[in-house]
Design an enzyme around this catalytic site. Structure first.
Site, PDB file in Angstrom:
ATOM      1  N   ARG A  47     -13.529  -8.365   1.641  1.00 29.32           N
ATOM      2  CA  ARG A  47     -12.102  -8.103   1.384  1.00 29.32           C
ATOM      3  C   ARG A  47     -11.296  -9.367   1.679  1.00 29.32           C
ATOM      4  NH1 ARG A  47     -10.002  -2.973   1.693  1.00 29.32           N
ATOM      5  NH2 ARG A  47      -8.126  -4.015   0.942  1.00 29.32           N
ATOM      6  N   GLN A  53     -10.091  -3.775  -3.220  1.00 29.24           N
ATOM      7  CA  GLN A  53     -11.371  -3.289  -2.712  1.00 29.24           C
ATOM      8  C   GLN A  53     -12.468  -3.502  -3.742  1.00 29.24           C
ATOM      9  OE1 GLN A  53     -12.145  -1.670   0.440  1.00 29.24           O
ATOM     10  NE2 GLN A  53     -14.153  -2.249  -0.364  1.00 29.24           N
ATOM     11  N   ASP A  72     -17.169   7.472  -1.674  1.00 30.10           N
ATOM     12  CA  ASP A  72     -15.922   7.346  -0.910  1.00 30.10           C
ATOM     13  C   ASP A  72     -15.605   8.730  -0.348  1.00 30.10           C
ATOM     14  OD1 ASP A  72     -13.474   6.439   0.106  1.00 30.10           O
ATOM     15  OD2 ASP A  72     -12.415   6.594  -1.806  1.00 30.10           O
ATOM     16  N   ARG A  80       0.874  -1.177   0.000  1.00 26.98           N
ATOM     17  CA  ARG A  80       0.000   0.000   0.000  1.00 26.98           C
ATOM     18  C   ARG A  80       0.910   1.225   0.000  1.00 26.98           C
ATOM     19  NH1 ARG A  80      -5.246   1.596   3.508  1.00 26.98           N
ATOM     20  NH2 ARG A  80      -6.083   0.216   1.917  1.00 26.98           N
ATOM     21  N   CYS A 123     -16.261   1.809   0.695  1.00 26.34           N
ATOM     22  CA  CYS A 123     -15.074   1.006   1.032  1.00 26.34           C
ATOM     23  C   CYS A 123     -14.649   1.160   2.482  1.00 26.34           C
ATOM     24  CB  CYS A 123     -13.924   1.350   0.096  1.00 26.34           C
ATOM     25  SG  CYS A 123     -13.296   3.027   0.277  1.00 26.34           S
ATOM     26  N   HIS A 174      -7.468   0.949  -6.395  1.00 26.44           N
ATOM     27  CA  HIS A 174      -7.667   0.092  -5.217  1.00 26.44           C
ATOM     28  C   HIS A 174      -8.322  -1.211  -5.700  1.00 26.44           C
ATOM     29  CE1 HIS A 174      -7.843  -1.060  -1.177  1.00 26.44           C
ATOM     30  NE2 HIS A 174      -8.664  -0.166  -0.660  1.00 26.44           N
TER      31      HIS A 174
END
Ligand code: CP
Ligand code: NVA
Length: 301
Positions: free
Chosen positions: A287, A132, A219, A102, A259, A129
């Site tokens: 996830r 996700q 988001d 990440r 998310c 991402h």
């Protein structure tokens, strides 16, 4: 599957194959059926940004697959002191069987894969991402029964989440509508990809994007690394809140995905968040299953 660097690298069929395996692993986990596909294998995890879900779901996931994880943060490792990614890649490849990273720049993830010799999994960059969005697609399919022909809308920032949702959604046959203010649209690479699809829409009108949507997604307005822009962003995204009025534009049985972490009262109201908590927390759980599928596809060789 060699790596998971971004969904742009995958075909729709490959995405569906990962989702199918994720469903199977979820079933097995729920029924106490062990699946040690990565027995004795080590996942190296590099975190240059904060995380709750990614950190825990990858570590629990590799353990459930019979392997184990080693976690590095930028501050606690030589990465934070400037060791080049080319060298980190070659060193870690001699110790571990796969790397989850990440970080900020997508280029760093691509370089890790280029210079290393083990599978690399993108656990979020500023650009995308993918883990996700595999979990999001898995969740949508779980509740709606299929993906093909559904309409997804994303309300908010043209950020990593929007980018991966546009690519993932279109590749699996969904119609995708995104609403973002000018200046916060997805990057050219994503728009160039999306313009090949008639069922893609870009607008600055959230109500328009939400019309007849089966899935409404949002988001945060200020992503990690953008904290100094918070005030400016709050002003730019006024009117982009997923609230009762916006949900009234969507189909009556529309589901909401986020998310997480969420900022209630900004991109989504408390009311809409809590009404959709069942779907949102299933998304968080997924996830674990989706990433286990990605680890098996890339590391079980
Ligand atoms: N959604 C997500 O990636 O959460 P974390 O930042 O907690 O990992
Ligand atoms: N867009 C958010 C997602 C967090 C999981 C960020 O990058 O901070």
């Amino acid at each position: 599957m060699e790596h998971l660097l971004k969904l742009l690298d995958m075909s729709g069929e490959e995405i569906i194959e990962v989702l199918n395996l994720a469903d199977q692993l979820k079933y097995e986990t729920k029924h106490g059926i062990e699946h040690p596909h990565l027995k004795g294998k080590c996942l190296g995890m590099i975190f240059e940004k904060s995380s709750t879900r990614t950190r825990v779901s990858f570590e629990v996931g590799i353990n459930q697959l019979g392997g184990y994880a080693v976690v590095l943060s930028s501050e606690g490792s030589q990465i934070g002191r400037g060791e080049p990614v080319q060298d980190t890649a070659r060193v870690l490849s001699r110790y571990v069987d796969g790397i989850m990273i990440r970080t900020f720049s997508q280029q760093e993830v691509e370089d890790l894969a280029k210079y290393g010799s083990v599978p690399v999994i993108n656990g979020l960059t500023d650009f995308c991402h993918p883990c996700q969005v595999l979990a999001d697609l898995m969740t949508i399919r779980e509740f709606k029964g299929s993906l093909d022909g559904l309409k997804m809308c994303f309300i908010g920032d043209g950020n990593n989440m929007m980018n991966s949702l546009v690519v993932g959604g279109l590749k699996v046959g969904m119609a995708v509508s995104v609403a973002c203010p000018e200046g916060y649209r997805p990057p050219k690479e994503i728009l160039d990809f999306a313009k090949n699809y008639d069922c893609f829409e870009l607008t600055d009108d959230p109500m328009q994007a939400a019309k007849n949507a089966d899935v409404v997604i949002t988001d945060v307005w200020t992503s990690m690394g953008q904290e100094e822009e918070r005030q400016k962003r709050e002003a730019a995204f006024k009117g982009y809140c997923v609230n009762k009025e916006l949900m009234a534009q969507a189909k009556p049985d529309a589901m909401v995905q986020h998310c997480l972490p969420a900022h209630r009262g900004e991109e989504i109201t408390e009311e809409i968040f809590e009404q959709n908590a069942q779907h949102i927390f299933e998304e968080a759980e997924n996830r674990l299953h989706a990433q286990k599928a990605v680890m098996v596809k890339t590391m079980a060789k």
